[in-house]
Every structure is written in structure tokens, then in C-alpha cells.
Design an enzyme around this catalytic site. Structure first.
Site, mmCIF file in Angstrom:
data_model
loop_
_atom_site.group_PDB
_atom_site.id
_atom_site.type_symbol
_atom_site.label_atom_id
_atom_site.label_comp_id
_atom_site.label_asym_id
_atom_site.label_seq_id
_atom_site.Cartn_x
_atom_site.Cartn_y
_atom_site.Cartn_z
ATOM 1 N N ARG A 43 -33.344 -11.389 -72.952
ATOM 2 C CA ARG A 43 -33.597 -10.230 -74.161
ATOM 3 C C ARG A 43 -33.049 -9.209 -73.409
ATOM 4 N NH1 ARG A 43 -40.014 -10.074 -74.685
ATOM 5 N NH2 ARG A 43 -39.563 -10.462 -72.617
ATOM 6 N N ASP A 86 -34.033 -13.334 -77.961
ATOM 7 C CA ASP A 86 -35.100 -12.982 -77.869
ATOM 8 C C ASP A 86 -35.625 -14.316 -78.295
ATOM 9 O OD1 ASP A 86 -38.038 -13.035 -78.602
ATOM 10 O OD2 ASP A 86 -37.856 -10.873 -78.722
ATOM 11 N N LEU A 87 -36.316 -15.493 -77.411
ATOM 12 C CA LEU A 87 -36.496 -16.964 -77.809
ATOM 13 C C LEU A 87 -37.711 -17.010 -78.858
ATOM 14 C CD1 LEU A 87 -36.307 -18.023 -74.328
ATOM 15 C CD2 LEU A 87 -34.286 -18.322 -75.917
ATOM 16 N N LYS A 142 -43.143 -26.342 -64.360
ATOM 17 C CA LYS A 142 -44.783 -26.045 -64.526
ATOM 18 C C LYS A 142 -44.631 -25.356 -64.904
ATOM 19 C CE LYS A 142 -46.311 -25.281 -59.572
ATOM 20 N NZ LYS A 142 -46.472 -25.062 -58.565
ATOM 21 N N LYS A 176 -37.821 -33.237 -52.499
ATOM 22 C CA LYS A 176 -36.952 -32.626 -50.986
ATOM 23 C C LYS A 176 -36.484 -33.919 -50.423
ATOM 24 C CE LYS A 176 -40.780 -29.663 -50.883
ATOM 25 N NZ LYS A 176 -40.096 -28.527 -49.983
ATOM 26 N N ASP A 229 -52.226 -26.124 -60.259
ATOM 27 C CA ASP A 229 -51.509 -25.365 -59.905
ATOM 28 C C ASP A 229 -50.489 -26.849 -58.267
ATOM 29 O OD1 ASP A 229 -49.314 -23.596 -59.397
ATOM 30 O OD2 ASP A 229 -50.015 -22.859 -57.675
ATOM 31 N N HIS A 234 -47.960 -31.721 -57.952
ATOM 32 C CA HIS A 234 -46.994 -31.853 -56.433
ATOM 33 C C HIS A 234 -48.174 -32.876 -55.513
ATOM 34 C CE1 HIS A 234 -44.579 -28.721 -57.719
ATOM 35 N NE2 HIS A 234 -45.877 -27.768 -57.378
#
Ligand code: NAP
Length: 484
Positions: A43, A86-87, A142, A176, A229, A234
Site C-alpha cells: 500500500r 490495496d490487496l 506458512k 536447505k 509454527d 517443518h
């Protein structure tokens, strides 16, 4: 091949800390296809020049070896553009469509690096302006939902406007180098595969330890916790890479089919097994890097009565012929003793020892992911002491240091994954059914915790988590890798 890469959230933390440095490295390595544009969307009303100089100043925080010279930056900056949008406003997507359709690039990447609440809107609106054609790939960060129903709702919304092979769900651990080397080691060499099974492996440990606390993200973290998380995504992806069967070929779907089977084979939870095999913790005040640090409940943005876990240790099994009975231990947390991510494959001791060996000594393969990546093979060899009357063995390491071997040719996780998206390679991205299966497996733990009156166990910042995590692994007769 021409490409347009749209960074929704091009002024945000992820864009300037990870994505733009990774794109610059690809540019420096000459692997970013020529004739591309990187278009930041946010924005903020910035001209291209203002955006470029903002990014240039941000590069001052990047480590010296990865920082562009002024000449390099001016060539890289020519790729950078900024579009104010502005999405949440459908009419704003029309200008984006005009800008992209005028060029009609071979590869159109939409990287949604903005608040998760905007994911579905962005995908629906790019479709509404006709930007969901076959050249389009959408990258999603994520968290994709906070539980199984919300994850399914996002996937269902995506399916309305995009094909599954246009959706790139990123899990940067898969990018990685050592995780790719794990695949290479397992499926490109004959040496390990015959040993990769219950008869020879005693247990497998996956540790993702962070030294930092929640920093400035207290409010976000307090709604999330370590299970959502780190474990749901992961840690389970690493477990899949370790536990999967050899895929029939190296195509994305062949690999993802095998990862899905691992997730489907994880031992289901019962209230009893959750009580015994899942330890949740929350850091209290302690010491980190020699400094006194506050506990989680004193962090900015955190509810002072929060029961959000900052640590999880758990034991699971993969119920199939290869792995039945082999414990897989996962452990992750914030404010732990060191920043260290690794996978340890502990082999069984020899069946009939004829040498004297140090207590508990056995072969072990360590896959280091953080802070450095590489592989270590721990063996036992004849020690140097000549005066011994009885032959005694001492531990030695074969250390495969990828940095030393491949040096500057090495490619970082985000760099690799961004190049894969541009080239439409899905191998290292997560399919919707894998993600849903992972949510299905963590759901009973989340449900159990909601009604569990005990809450998380406190642990001192700077330690390895609650002592219950050591007691849990000790019940199987093992210990965590740093306790050996
Ligand atoms: P952030 O720093 O808050 O950045 C958000 C970006 O989105 C900004 O550029 C912001 O710019 C833009 N934005 C927000 N609302 C907008 C709107 N209505 N229209 C247009 N632009 C809008 O967030 P972040 O840390 O970069 O995280 C982005 C995503 O990546 C999140 O989903 C996060 O969970 C995920 N993620 C981040 C990290 C990380 O290390 N940061 C790691 C893993 C995953 P304006 O406010 O100027 O519009």
C-alpha cells in the site's frame, strides 16, 4: 525465458530479509533467467526509484559476502519495480493485470508474502482479472490455516481458481542443501538404503532449536505456538524425507506420493499417548548468550496468562514394515541452549561386541541443517593408545563439509526455491493432501491441550527445555543427542 515475479508484500519483513537477498544471489550467480521483472506490491505509494533505494539501504544489513557492490546493485535494481495496491480492494487488481498482460511473460510468479488473512482474497482476485492462466504460479507462505478445517477451506478456495500444479506451498526447510543431500544420499547411493530400516536403526531424532525468543512477533506467536509454527510443517516434512520409501522417479508427484504415505502411517494419538509422548513447555526467565532474558509471559504482545507452548518434544512411530517399533523423536523450541537444527539417525550397536567401546557408543549419522549444513558419520575406530592390553575403540567422525567441497557454488534455500518456482519445478513444495494429513495428525494434540488443566511446563531460557522431555526419551532407553 522471460518472467514476472510479483511480490505481494514487497515492503514487508520476509521480502527484504529473505526473498530479495535470495533473488540477488541468483542474479549474481547468473541463474536468474534474463529478461525478468520483480514487482513489489504494497500500500506504500513509492516510485520504482524510491523502492530501489529503500531496498538498497536494507542490503546494508545483509552479511558482507552476500552484499551487492554499488555496480552490482544498480544492475539488479533495474529488475525492481513497485506498484501501489490495496490487496483488499478488487478494483486495484485491474492495474496489476494491465501491467502484466502488456508484457505477457513466459512465467508469471505471484509470491503471496503478506498477511495470511489475504491469501484467499489475493488468489480469487488474480483469477477475477484473468491472471490465473497456465503460465501463473502462486507461492504461499506458512501458515496456511491454523487447523484442519481452516487449511481445507484455503485449499478448497485455491482449487476454484488454480490447478494444484500451479500452487507452490513453500516450506523452506525442504530447500536447505542438506535436506536435498539427504535425498541424494538415500536415493543416489547404494550404501545406506539397505541399512535404512528397523533392523539396524534404533531411533531417529529431529531437533529444531532456536536461541531467540519471540522478538517482535509476540502477538502472532501467542496465537500460534510451537506445534503449529514448527512441528506441523517443518519437522514433519523432515520426518517424511527421512522415513519415505524410494520414489519411483524424481518427479514431484512421485516424491509427494511417498511423503503422503509417511504422514498417513504416523501412529494415531490417544489421550494416553498424548499424555506420555507429547511434552509442551514455555520458557521462563533465564540466560541467553550470557545475558539475562525475560520469560515468555513478560514478552511484548503476549497474554500474561498465556498457555501457548514455546517448546514441544514428542515421540511417534511410522507404522509400516520398514519402521514398525522405531521411535522418531521430534523436538523444537524457542530460547533453547543454542541455535541448532539437525537430524540424528542412531544405529543399533553391533550384535556381539568383541572390542571394548565407550558406553553407549554406536554408529550415528548426523544431518546438520543449522547453523551450518553438512553430514557427519560417527564410526568407531582403533584408538592411538599402544599400551592397551585389550583392544579398545574410540569414536571418530567422517565429516562431509559441503561448504568446503562446493564453496561458492552452493545455493541457499530461498534462492533454490525461487528458481524452482520460476522454472515450475514442484519437487520441493508441499501438496495440499500432505498438508491436510499433517494437520489431521496434530489436531488431537491441539484438542487435548485445549482441555488439559496442566498447561505447558516452564523451562529456563537458555536450557534444553523441560526435564520431562529427557524423561520421555529415557523411557525408551535413549537420550537426546547433546546428552550423549
Ligand atoms: P510484514 O512484515 O507484516 O509484511 C506484510 C507486507 O504485506 C507488507 O509489505 C505490507 O505492506 C503488505 N500488505 C499488508 N496488507 C496489505 C494490503 N491490504 N494491501 C497491500 N499490501 C499489504 O509480514 P512478513 O513478516 O513479511 O510476513 C509475510 C508472510 O510471510 C506472512 O504470511 C508470514 O506469516 C509469512 N512468513 C514470514 C516469515 C518472516 O521471516 N518474516 C517467515 C515465514 C513465513 P503495506 O502495509 O505497506 O501495505
Amino acid at each position: 525465458m522471460s518472467f514476472d515475479l510479483v511480490l505481494f508484500g514487497g515492503t514487508g519483513d520476509l521480502a527484504w530479509r529473505k526473498l530479495l537477498p535470495a533473488l540477488f544471489q541468483a542474479f549474481r550467480h547468473g541463474t536468474l533467467p534474463e529478461g525478468g521483472r520483480i514487482i513489489s506490491v504494497a500500500r506504500d505509494d513509492l516510485t520504482d526509484e524510491q523502492y530501489r533505494s529503500r531496498i538498497q539501504s536494507r542490503f546494508d544489513n545483509v552479511e558482507l559476502a552476500k552484499r551487492p557492490t554499488p555496480q552490482e546493485f544498480s544492475r539488479f535494481a533495474a529488475l525492481l519495480h513497485h506498484l501501489r495496491m490495496d490487496l483488499s480492494q478488487p478494483q486495484d487488481y485491474v492495474r496489476l493485470a494491465d501491467m502484466l498482460k502488456a508484457r505477457n511473460a513466459d512465467s508469471l510468479v505471484m509470491y503471496v508474502a503478506t498477511a495470511p488473512s489475504l491469501f484467499t482474497t489475493v488468489c480469487e482476485q488474480i483469477a477475477a482479472v484473468g491472471l490465473n492462466g497456465p503460465a501463473t504460479r502462486v507461492v504461499l507462505e506458512k501458515p496456511l490455516g491454523h487447523d484442519l478445517p481452516s487449511n481445507r477451506a484455503i485449499n478448497a478456495a485455491l482449487r476454484h481458481v488454480l490447478q494444484e500444479d500451479q500452487v507452490f506451498r513453500i516450506d523452506h526447510y525442504l530447500g536447505k542443501p542438506s535436506v536435498q543431500n539427504l535425498f541424494a544420499m538415500r536415493f543416489g547411493n547404494a550404501l545406506f538404503e539397505p541399512l535404512w530400516r528397523r533392523e539396524t536403526i534404533a531411533n531417529i531424532q529431529i531437533t529444531i532449536a532456536e536461541e531467540l525468543g519471540v522478538e517482535t512477533r509476540g502477538a502472532f506467536y501467542d496465537q500460534t505456538g510451537a506445534l503449529r509454527d514448527m512441528v506441523q510443517n517443518h519437522a514433519l516434512q523432515l520426518l517424511c524425507a527421512i522415513g519415505m520409501e524410494p520414489p519411483i522417479n524424481a518427479s514431484a508427484n512421485a516424491i509427494r506420493d511417498e511423503k503422503l504415505k509417511v504422514l498417513q502411517s504416523l501412529k494415531p494419538w490417544s489421550p494416553d499417548t498424548i499424555g506420555q509422548h507429547v511434552i509442551r513447555g514455555q520458557y521462563a526467565a533465564g540466560t541467553s548468550q550470557g545475558h539475562a532474558v525475560a520469560g515468555y509471559l513478560q514478552e511484548n504482545g503476549v497474554d500474561p496468562a498465556s498457555t501457548t507452548e514455546t517448546f514441544v518434544a514428542l515421540r511417534t512411530e511410522i507404522s509400516n514394515w520398514r519402521w514398525a517399533g522405531v521411535p522418531f523423536f521430534i523436538r523444537t523450541g524457542k530460547r533453547l541452549a543454542s541455535r541448532n537444527a539437525h537430524i540424528v539417525v542412531n544405529f543399533r550397536p553391533v550384535p556381539h561386541p568383541i572390542f571394548k567401546t565407550p558406553a553407549g557408543a554406536a554408529n550415528r549419522l548426523v544431518i546438520n541443517l543449522q547453523p551450518k549444513d553438512g553430514l557427519e558419520l560417527h564410526l568407531l575406530a582403533q584408538g592411538a593408545a599402544q599400551h592397551q592390553t585389550e583392544p579398545a575403540l574410540a569414536p571418530v567422525h567422517l565429516n562431509l563439509d559441503f561448504d568446503q567441497r562446493f564453496g561458492t557454488e552452493r545455493v541457499g534455500a530461498y534462492e533454490r526455491l525461487l528458481l524452482d518456482v520460476i522454472a515450475s519445478r514442484l519437487n520441493l513444495f508441499v501438496r495440499s493432501d500432505e498438508q491436510e494429513e499433517a494437520w489431521r495428525w496434530v489436531e488431537p494434540i491441539l484438542a487435548h491441550w485445549r482441555t488439559d488443566p496442566h498447561g505447558p511446563r516452564p523451562y529456563a531460557a537458555g536450557s534444553w527445555g523441560p526435564s520431562a522431555a529427557s524423561a520421555m526419551i529415557a523411557r525408551d532407553g535413549f537420550c537426546w543427542s547433546e546428552e550423549v
